[in-house]
Design a protein around this motif. Structure first.
Motif, mmCIF file in Angstrom:
data_model
loop_
_atom_site.group_PDB
_atom_site.id
_atom_site.type_symbol
_atom_site.label_atom_id
_atom_site.label_comp_id
_atom_site.label_asym_id
_atom_site.label_seq_id
_atom_site.Cartn_x
_atom_site.Cartn_y
_atom_site.Cartn_z
ATOM 1 N N VAL A 63 6.971 -1.988 2.528
ATOM 2 C CA VAL A 63 5.930 -2.364 3.601
ATOM 3 C C VAL A 63 6.392 -2.418 5.086
ATOM 4 N N THR A 64 6.459 -1.285 5.935
ATOM 5 C CA THR A 64 6.851 -2.389 7.490
ATOM 6 C C THR A 64 5.557 -3.224 7.947
ATOM 7 N N PRO A 65 5.551 -4.007 8.411
ATOM 8 C CA PRO A 65 4.253 -4.390 9.151
ATOM 9 C C PRO A 65 4.074 -4.291 10.637
ATOM 10 N N SER A 66 2.916 -3.973 11.110
ATOM 11 C CA SER A 66 3.139 -3.745 12.138
ATOM 12 C C SER A 66 2.655 -4.294 13.072
ATOM 13 N N ASP A 67 2.846 -4.876 14.470
ATOM 14 C CA ASP A 67 1.995 -5.824 15.107
ATOM 15 C C ASP A 67 1.336 -6.794 14.871
ATOM 16 N N GLU A 68 0.497 -6.071 14.231
ATOM 17 C CA GLU A 68 -0.999 -6.185 14.303
ATOM 18 C C GLU A 68 -0.898 -7.348 12.811
ATOM 19 N N ALA A 69 -0.179 -7.024 12.013
ATOM 20 C CA ALA A 69 -0.011 -7.465 10.973
ATOM 21 C C ALA A 69 1.248 -8.755 10.969
ATOM 22 N N LEU A 70 1.930 -8.637 11.820
ATOM 23 C CA LEU A 70 2.707 -9.855 12.407
ATOM 24 C C LEU A 70 2.264 -11.179 12.797
ATOM 25 N N ARG A 71 0.578 -10.207 13.466
ATOM 26 C CA ARG A 71 0.546 -11.444 14.645
ATOM 27 C C ARG A 71 -0.475 -12.121 13.140
ATOM 28 N N TYR A 72 -1.255 -11.216 12.122
ATOM 29 C CA TYR A 72 -1.987 -12.250 11.419
ATOM 30 C C TYR A 72 -1.271 -13.242 10.568
ATOM 31 N N ALA A 73 -0.155 -12.833 10.264
ATOM 32 C CA ALA A 73 1.291 -13.058 8.854
ATOM 33 C C ALA A 73 1.477 -15.133 9.576
ATOM 34 N N GLU A 74 1.634 -14.759 10.839
ATOM 35 C CA GLU A 74 2.126 -15.846 11.410
ATOM 36 C C GLU A 74 0.122 -17.093 11.889
ATOM 37 N N GLU A 75 -0.447 -16.539 11.890
ATOM 38 C CA GLU A 75 -1.881 -16.994 12.529
ATOM 39 C C GLU A 75 -1.925 -17.550 10.784
ATOM 40 N N LEU A 76 -1.929 -16.882 9.824
ATOM 41 C CA LEU A 76 -2.430 -17.368 8.887
ATOM 42 C C LEU A 76 -0.740 -17.735 7.512
ATOM 43 N N ASN A 77 -0.232 -17.715 8.106
ATOM 44 C CA ASN A 77 1.443 -18.004 6.611
ATOM 45 C C ASN A 77 1.271 -17.196 5.815
ATOM 46 N N LYS A 78 1.049 -15.969 6.435
ATOM 47 C CA LYS A 78 1.205 -15.037 5.486
ATOM 48 C C LYS A 78 2.175 -14.215 5.150
ATOM 49 N N ASP A 79 2.652 -13.046 4.422
ATOM 50 C CA ASP A 79 3.538 -12.886 4.090
ATOM 51 C C ASP A 79 3.077 -11.588 4.806
ATOM 52 N N ALA A 80 3.737 -10.710 6.092
ATOM 53 C CA ALA A 80 3.393 -9.645 6.731
ATOM 54 C C ALA A 80 3.823 -8.190 6.105
ATOM 55 N N ARG A 81 3.963 -8.606 5.369
ATOM 56 C CA ARG A 81 3.615 -7.406 4.582
ATOM 57 C C ARG A 81 2.493 -6.847 3.769
ATOM 58 N N LYS A 82 2.677 -8.307 3.621
ATOM 59 C CA LYS A 82 1.025 -8.117 2.344
ATOM 60 C C LYS A 82 -0.445 -8.133 3.234
ATOM 61 N N VAL A 83 0.117 -8.781 5.296
ATOM 62 C CA VAL A 83 -1.315 -8.412 5.213
ATOM 63 C C VAL A 83 -1.309 -6.884 5.828
ATOM 64 N N GLU A 84 0.347 -6.312 5.570
ATOM 65 C CA GLU A 84 -0.305 -4.955 5.777
ATOM 66 C C GLU A 84 -0.607 -4.407 5.647
ATOM 67 N N VAL A 85 -0.677 -4.351 3.893
ATOM 68 C CA VAL A 85 -1.478 -3.671 3.011
ATOM 69 C C VAL A 85 -3.307 -4.421 3.322
ATOM 70 N N VAL A 86 -3.711 -5.187 3.512
ATOM 71 C CA VAL A 86 -4.364 -5.753 3.538
ATOM 72 C C VAL A 86 -5.328 -4.358 4.896
ATOM 73 N N LEU A 87 -4.767 -4.971 5.861
ATOM 74 C CA LEU A 87 -5.158 -3.965 6.772
ATOM 75 C C LEU A 87 -5.097 -2.250 6.672
ATOM 76 N N ARG A 88 -4.145 -1.794 6.302
ATOM 77 C CA ARG A 88 -4.415 -0.487 5.616
ATOM 78 C C ARG A 88 -5.474 -0.298 4.817
ATOM 79 N N GLU A 89 -5.606 -1.040 3.763
ATOM 80 C CA GLU A 89 -6.611 -0.869 2.972
ATOM 81 C C GLU A 89 -7.990 -0.992 3.411
ATOM 82 N N SER A 90 -8.240 -1.462 4.919
ATOM 83 C CA SER A 90 -9.154 -2.372 5.643
ATOM 84 C C SER A 90 -9.366 -1.446 7.139
#
Lengths: 257, 257
Positions: A63-90
């Motif tokens: 998984v390569t995180p998008s810029d949006e995923a990177l932003r959420y990851a920093e704000e929420l202290n989450k793994d950006a790759r997991k955030v990227e999967v969340v965004l793809r599912e949403s």
């Protein structure tokens, strides 16, 4: 009118792997436990079981995180790759937050299947791989239909299948199981137009049958117990062509989006 | 680990009236049905039954609407006296709306007991009086405690009691029963710190046991069927001193107020 129903955790279901024949495995366990399947039985099966059998596991290395995923990851202290999967599912992030007591924040998302849940139901636990996440099956209703058809062919019984997942709720603590896929089980029962026991017309009342069944299955399933399939026996119900999306409020009816 | 539980609607419970001895009535019906009560049984009893026995019925003739009630009544096409009762039962109106397809609008309220529900759980149906409304008992936990103690004295069994009410939910259609009063039944089960079946630490998981039980009771209760009490038998659970309010999220943890 059902006067009595039973809920039984189907014993001995092994860890499911990609490509496993769920109907064969569950059918064998039903036979081994002398339960079989009878007309009117409803099987509640946890989403995780379907996702594993259908290979819905995503290695984070891929998984390569998008810029949006990177932003959420920093704000929420989450793994950006997991955030990227969340965004793809949403289709949409409804809210995101990180409370002081949370190590990792939460994203409340509208899933591509329409329901609203935490982290788009992307799961990091309970499937035995450290560096991967699990997503929902592509079409939970189709997964339920296939399981129902195969078990019908084997046992000859008209049954229903509910795919469950574990959701938190606004306002109330803890999680309950809800229905995210259906085969033959009505999403809700419309009681409008009926009268109550004293002859007065009932106000709008529409019990969420599929969610009642899903929640009830939680009573005999514990995450740490490898009991991902539950047999509900004795319920008086009428088969319907409901789909999981039928349980969702339309946007214009929902004051909490 | 519970492998099998049963839910049975207790048959033959009559229409309850102000001052009725609920424990005697339910106990007699349990005996008549050869069910009795056993150690570990949980009784789910609908709010309406307690409210009727405790006389929580308000004749609308006795209600003088406030200016605030008159304003909501006009906006939502509701009886101002009913609105007045809703406001008296509430600490706050979270949202109010009237959709084009609604004859009467809805008020989503924070009830004095802390939970959020439609119209502060003020009920206009199913108690046989046209010009009155029914409100919740003053202290649902105390009502459950009293019923449990009286049934314990009669049957000698350590049991639990859950008072249920029927709530709608954000995002999902239809209603499910939730727990609004508890005696001995844990509100939730904390699974943090456990490991899942594959040895990996579980993420925060806290099944809402009392709400699972309440929802399950809906499977054998139908509003038009006069079956307001359900016996849950076979569940493996540990008594706790939970109260109904323990199921509610704290304001600061809730992103949907």
């Amino acid at each position: 009118m059902s006067l009595s129903v039973s809920l039984t955790a189907i014993p001995g279901i092994p860890d499911i792997r990609d490509g496993d024949d769920l109907a064969a495995i569950i059918g064998d366990r039903l036979d081994a436990a002398d339960l079989g399947l009878r007309h009117g039985d409803i099987l509640c099966v946890a989403q995780k079981v379907f996702s594993k059998a259908e290979g819905c596991i995503i290695p984070l290395d891929s998984v390569t995180p998008s810029d949006e995923a990177l932003r959420y990851a920093e704000e929420l202290n989450k793994d950006a790759r997991k955030v990227e999967v969340v965004l793809r599912e949403s289709t949409r992030v409804v809210r995101s937050f990180r409370r002081p007591d949370q190590n990792e924040g939460t994203m409340i998302c509208e899933h591509r299947l329409g329901f609203i849940s935490a982290n788009a139901a992307v799961d990091e636990s309970n499937f035995g791989e450290e560096s991967a996440v699990m997503v929902l099956p592509p079409d939970p209703d189709a997964s339920c239909d296939a399981l129902r058809a195969a078990l019908h062919a084997r046992f000859g019984a008209e049954i229903g299948v509910v795919m469950t997942d574990t959701f938190g709720r606004p306002w109330r603590l803890g999680q309950v199981n809800v229905a995210i896929g259906l085969s033959k089980v009505p999403a809700t029962i419309r009681e409008q137009g009926n009268t109550d026991a004293w002859g007065r017309p009932l106000q709008v009342t529409e019990p969420a049958l599929a969610d009642e069944i899903a929640a009830a299955s939680g009573l005999v399933v514990r995450k740490d117990g490898k009991t991902p399939a539950v047999l509900l026996r004795g319920l008086d119900w009428t088969p319907a062509e409901s789909r999981g999306a039928d349980i969702l409020r339309k946007k214009q009816e929902d004051m909490f989006r």
